[in-house]
Design a protein around this motif. Structure first.
Motif, mmCIF file in Angstrom:
data_model
loop_
_atom_site.group_PDB
_atom_site.id
_atom_site.type_symbol
_atom_site.label_atom_id
_atom_site.label_comp_id
_atom_site.label_asym_id
_atom_site.label_seq_id
_atom_site.Cartn_x
_atom_site.Cartn_y
_atom_site.Cartn_z
ATOM 1 N N LEU A 104 49.441 87.951 55.813
ATOM 2 C CA LEU A 104 48.275 87.327 56.447
ATOM 3 C C LEU A 104 47.477 86.436 55.503
ATOM 4 O O LEU A 104 47.224 85.265 55.831
ATOM 5 C CB LEU A 104 47.379 88.394 57.082
ATOM 6 C CG LEU A 104 46.071 87.866 57.679
ATOM 7 C CD1 LEU A 104 46.333 86.796 58.724
ATOM 8 C CD2 LEU A 104 45.255 89.025 58.262
ATOM 9 N N PRO A 105 47.043 86.898 54.326
ATOM 10 C CA PRO A 105 46.276 85.988 53.457
ATOM 11 C C PRO A 105 47.100 84.796 52.981
ATOM 12 O O PRO A 105 46.549 83.715 52.745
ATOM 13 C CB PRO A 105 45.854 86.876 52.285
ATOM 14 C CG PRO A 105 46.803 88.025 52.301
ATOM 15 C CD PRO A 105 47.158 88.241 53.730
ATOM 16 N N ILE A 106 48.416 84.978 52.851
ATOM 17 C CA ILE A 106 49.270 83.862 52.457
ATOM 18 C C ILE A 106 49.311 82.820 53.569
ATOM 19 O O ILE A 106 49.167 81.611 53.315
ATOM 20 C CB ILE A 106 50.691 84.368 52.128
ATOM 21 C CG1 ILE A 106 50.652 85.297 50.912
ATOM 22 C CG2 ILE A 106 51.648 83.201 51.886
ATOM 23 C CD1 ILE A 106 51.976 85.971 50.616
ATOM 24 N N ALA A 107 49.500 83.272 54.811
ATOM 25 C CA ALA A 107 49.546 82.341 55.945
ATOM 26 C C ALA A 107 48.242 81.579 56.085
ATOM 27 O O ALA A 107 48.234 80.361 56.345
ATOM 28 C CB ALA A 107 49.867 83.102 57.226
ATOM 29 N N GLU A 108 47.130 82.269 55.913
ATOM 30 C CA GLU A 108 45.828 81.601 56.027
ATOM 31 C C GLU A 108 45.638 80.582 54.912
ATOM 32 O O GLU A 108 45.130 79.469 55.152
ATOM 33 C CB GLU A 108 44.719 82.656 55.999
ATOM 34 C CG GLU A 108 44.720 83.537 57.237
ATOM 35 C CD GLU A 108 43.687 84.641 57.193
ATOM 36 O OE1 GLU A 108 43.216 85.060 58.266
ATOM 37 O OE2 GLU A 108 43.358 85.099 56.074
ATOM 38 N N ALA A 109 46.076 80.924 53.702
ATOM 39 C CA ALA A 109 45.967 79.977 52.584
ATOM 40 C C ALA A 109 46.885 78.770 52.802
ATOM 41 O O ALA A 109 46.518 77.632 52.456
ATOM 42 C CB ALA A 109 46.311 80.680 51.274
ATOM 43 N N GLU A 110 48.075 79.005 53.350
ATOM 44 C CA GLU A 110 48.996 77.898 53.636
ATOM 45 C C GLU A 110 48.380 76.942 54.656
ATOM 46 O O GLU A 110 48.466 75.712 54.504
ATOM 47 C CB GLU A 110 50.322 78.454 54.156
ATOM 48 C CG GLU A 110 51.135 79.182 53.105
ATOM 49 C CD GLU A 110 52.276 80.002 53.693
ATOM 50 O OE1 GLU A 110 53.093 80.497 52.902
ATOM 51 O OE2 GLU A 110 52.348 80.143 54.934
ATOM 52 N N ALA A 111 47.789 77.490 55.714
ATOM 53 C CA ALA A 111 47.165 76.642 56.736
ATOM 54 C C ALA A 111 46.043 75.812 56.137
ATOM 55 O O ALA A 111 45.896 74.611 56.440
ATOM 56 C CB ALA A 111 46.648 77.513 57.884
ATOM 57 N N GLU A 112 45.236 76.429 55.278
ATOM 58 C CA GLU A 112 44.142 75.697 54.633
ATOM 59 C C GLU A 112 44.672 74.610 53.700
ATOM 60 O O GLU A 112 44.126 73.503 53.643
ATOM 61 C CB GLU A 112 43.259 76.669 53.857
ATOM 62 C CG GLU A 112 42.472 77.621 54.738
ATOM 63 C CD GLU A 112 41.671 78.629 53.935
ATOM 64 O OE1 GLU A 112 41.678 78.519 52.682
ATOM 65 O OE2 GLU A 112 41.054 79.514 54.548
ATOM 66 N N ALA A 113 45.744 74.903 52.983
ATOM 67 C CA ALA A 113 46.305 73.917 52.053
ATOM 68 C C ALA A 113 46.881 72.719 52.799
ATOM 69 O O ALA A 113 46.727 71.564 52.368
ATOM 70 C CB ALA A 113 47.379 74.569 51.191
ATOM 71 N N LEU A 114 47.551 72.971 53.928
ATOM 72 C CA LEU A 114 48.135 71.868 54.688
ATOM 73 C C LEU A 114 47.051 70.947 55.251
ATOM 74 O O LEU A 114 47.225 69.725 55.295
ATOM 75 C CB LEU A 114 49.001 72.411 55.829
ATOM 76 C CG LEU A 114 50.319 73.064 55.417
ATOM 77 C CD1 LEU A 114 51.019 73.679 56.619
ATOM 78 C CD2 LEU A 114 51.241 72.056 54.740
ATOM 79 N N ALA A 115 45.955 71.537 55.680
ATOM 80 C CA ALA A 115 44.863 70.720 56.221
ATOM 81 C C ALA A 115 44.003 70.108 55.130
ATOM 82 O O ALA A 115 43.223 69.187 55.404
ATOM 83 C CB ALA A 115 43.993 71.572 57.140
#
Length: 256
Positions: free
Chosen positions: A199-210
């Motif tokens: 979960l924290p990895i997925a959230e960080a990935e989404a933030e990085a892409l945006a």
């Protein structure tokens, strides 16, 4: 290139590392193998893709030989190039397969391994029966996969995630997976929920892409695909946060 086109391959490797099409890189492979010694083993890797995992299984974890199978000839061509660069062609081979029974004799492997590709196989009982067949007595099945939380119809959020992904998902729960393995004759079945890890990895990935990755992605794959992947990852983080998409580890042993 099947369901994985070049922009998607670029994106996944940008997030997850060179040659990796699922999360965690070498550290997650090591976590999956925890307590399992591959030294001297003949390994079948189901869903080998670009071959980075196969290279790790040999060069880091000591497997004697790995046969990596996949449905996508273009990805296997990239795997072959990777293995040639690493000088491991005598210990790692790729093999193009079709859906259905595994093209290997009974008791061919000490270990059957898979990282996040079983989700694309619809008939789990037939697949696990084939894994059981090609393992030698005492052999081990070690896999990670995308599993689901809850039963019944998918939510609107999950269906939207599937639409954005554009990849086939045939999902089972952790309990369903364990039950099928036991009915196929496996012993010491263990399933481990990895939702809290991802979960924290997925959230960080989404933030990085945006955020910091957005402009460089636009330069490499264009605005339209970049914006698509940003929305895709926001939806991924949402369904992981809701507990509907649950990465998991699966381990089992073929009885002697």
């Amino acid at each position: 290139m099947g369901e994985y086109d070049e922009p998607m391959l670029l994106l996944l490797q940008l997030l997850w590392g060179d040659g990796f099409l699922s999360p965690g890189g070498p550290a997650e492979v090591e976590a999956l193998l925890e307590g399992s010694d591959l030294r001297g083993c003949r390994v079948l890797d189901i869903g080998a893709a670009l071959g980075a995992v196969d290279e790790l299984l040999v060069s880091v974890h000591g497997a004697a030989h790995v046969t990596g199978i996949d449905l996508d000839p273009a990805m296997l061509a990239q795997m072959d190039a990777r293995i040639a660069r690493a000088g491991l062609h005598d210990r790692i081979e790729s093999r193009l397969v079709q859906p259905g029974p595994l093209p290997f004799p009974d008791a061919s492997f000490d270990v059957v391994f898979s990282k996040d590709s079983i989700v694309q196989i619809p008939d789990k009982p037939s697949f696990f029966a084939e894994v059981h067949r090609v393992l030698r007595p005492g052999g081990r099945f070690l896999a990670s996969d995308w599993l689901r939380g809850g039963e019944g119809p998918y939510s609107a959020e999950m269906l939207e995630y599937f639409r954005l992904e554009g990849i086939t998902y045939n999902m089972a729960t952790l309990d369903e997976t364990a039950g099928v393995l036991e009915r196929c004759g496996f012993a010491d079945v263990e399933v481990r929920d990895r939702n809290a890890w991802y979960l924290p990895i997925a959230e960080a990935e989404a933030e990085a892409l945006a955020g910091p990755l957005r402009e460089s992605l636009i330069e490499r794959i264009g605005l339209e695909r970049t914006e698509h992947f940003i929305v895709n990852w926001q939806q991924l983080a949402l369904v992981v946060r809701r507990g509907e998409l649950r990465p998991g580890h699966i381990k089992a042993t073929k009885a002697h």
